[in-house]
Enzyme design. Structure first.
Site, PDB file in Angstrom:
ATOM      1  NE  ARG A 168      84.703 152.893 118.205  1.00 50.48           N
ATOM      2  CZ  ARG A 168      84.902 153.530 117.070  1.00 50.48           C
ATOM      3  NH1 ARG A 168      84.600 154.817 116.980  1.00 50.48           N
ATOM      4  NH2 ARG A 168      85.405 152.898 116.019  1.00 50.48           N
TER       5      ARG A 168
ATOM      6  CG  HIS B 265      78.771 157.753 115.283  1.00 46.05           C
ATOM      7  ND1 HIS B 265      78.883 156.618 116.034  1.00 46.05           N
ATOM      8  CD2 HIS B 265      79.974 157.863 114.626  1.00 46.05           C
ATOM      9  CE1 HIS B 265      80.068 156.056 115.849  1.00 46.05           C
ATOM     10  NE2 HIS B 265      80.755 156.803 115.008  1.00 46.05           N
TER      11      HIS B 265
ATOM     12  CD  GLU C 191      76.899 155.780 118.565  1.00 45.94           C
ATOM     13  OE1 GLU C 191      77.633 156.647 119.055  1.00 45.94           O
ATOM     14  OE2 GLU C 191      77.211 155.131 117.537  1.00 45.94           O
TER      15      GLU C 191
END
Length: 319
Positions: A237, A285, A266
């Site tokens: 994270r 990601h 993000e």
């Protein structure tokens, strides 16, 4: 049964099928849903499927038909689970679907930092080898992983898989975790304190959820405890890292490298200090995004709905 998928594109951009969900009821699927459209798109649906769309108390109040919230991920901080419990709404996540893929990707990042394969390939394709005076050259220092120490923070299924790969490559493993597993300790894997892990690890890899105790875990104080030249890997994270502190440590040479698949906000902000940091690799990601992992996610998420409809929910989460 009305089912709405609020943001299905990341899971299924077109290479999978929603047929398992479509067999369960009247399904409306949206690629993405803006915050202001969440309530209207849920409407009178009883089952809500979300990936990153936040479902808070206000949304639940505005959509009293909701009976079930399914999260297309393992983390469930996007849902107010306490509010859902008070309203007797079942909340389910999808654990374990991405373990092999994320562990593989983690070592892909580590191998890129240690061997710079992509950078050297780009150099060759740009003609540098054709112009070289010798049969070989390297533009970046190459490092051997055998014998080095990796510190793993968080030892759930992904952390354990990363530890197994590390041991297979001849590395020593130090683990910091809320839960200790004595049966997993051996001559190359040891549980230890956070401070010892910071001090003794050549590579620190994060595999922990974002909790208050892990927020901002990598900061200037913890970096000061680390070996000069250590590497930071984060496929967990973004909120676990203070980005300015990491950028400063990379730019000063205090840390030797970092490889991140997640950032605090993000999509990534254009003014992020990480974009101009030295010796950093950033991917968008995607550690979880293999076709195989996404298919498992789809299967488990649909199975969660089936279990709920049968009166025996699985993978429920609570506050």
């Amino acid at each position: 049964m009305k089912i709405v998928v609020l943001d299905g594109y990341a899971l299924n951009p077109g290479d999978l099928s929603w047929s398992e969900f479509e067999a369960l009821g009247d399904v409306r699927i949206y690629d993405r849903t803006a915050k202001e459209d969440v309530v209207s798109r849920i409407g009178d649906a009883e089952i809500v499927i979300t990936n990153k769309c936040v479902i808070n108390r206000e949304i639940m109040d505005s959509c009293p038909s909701i009976r079930y919230i399914g999260i297309l991920a393992t983390g469930y901080n996007i849902v107010d689970v306490a509010a859902a419990a008070k309203k007797k709404i079942t909340v389910c996540n999808v654990p374990g679907y991405s373990t092999p893929t994320v562990a593989q990707f983690t070592f892909g990042l580590i191998l890129e930092l240690s061997s710079h394969i992509g950078e050297h390939s780009r150099s060759v394709l740009a003609g540098d080898w054709c112009r070289a005076k010798d049969f070989t050259y390297w533009n970046y220092p190459l490092a051997e992983l055998n014998g080095k120490t990796i510190g793993i923070i968080g030892f759930g299924s992904i952390g354990r898989a990363v530890g197994a790969i590390a041991q297979a490559m001849g590395m020593q493993v130090l683990v910091y975790s809320r839960t200790r597993y004595p049966e997993l300790e051996n001559e190359s894997c040891h549980f230890t304190s956070k401070e010892t892990l910071f001090a003794q690890s050549d590579i620190i890899s994060l595999h922990c959820p974002l909790f208050p105790e892990t927020a901002d875990l990598i900061n200037k104080e913890s970096i000061a405890m680390m070996k000069k030249g250590a590497w930071i890997i984060n496929t967990a994270r973004g909120g676990c890292v203070v980005e300015q502190d990491l950028a400063d440590a990379l730019n000063s040479g205090r840390l030797g490298g970092a490889a991140l698949d997640v950032v605090r906000e993000e999509p990534m902000r254009a003014d992020s200090p990480l974009l101009h940091a030295k010796n950093i690799i950033i991917t968008p990601h995607i550690a979880w995004e293999s076709l195989e992992a996404r298919q498992r996610l789809m299967d488990i998420a649909a199975g969660n709905v089936k279990a709920f409809l049968s009166g025996h929910p699985v993978h429920t989460v609570t506050a």
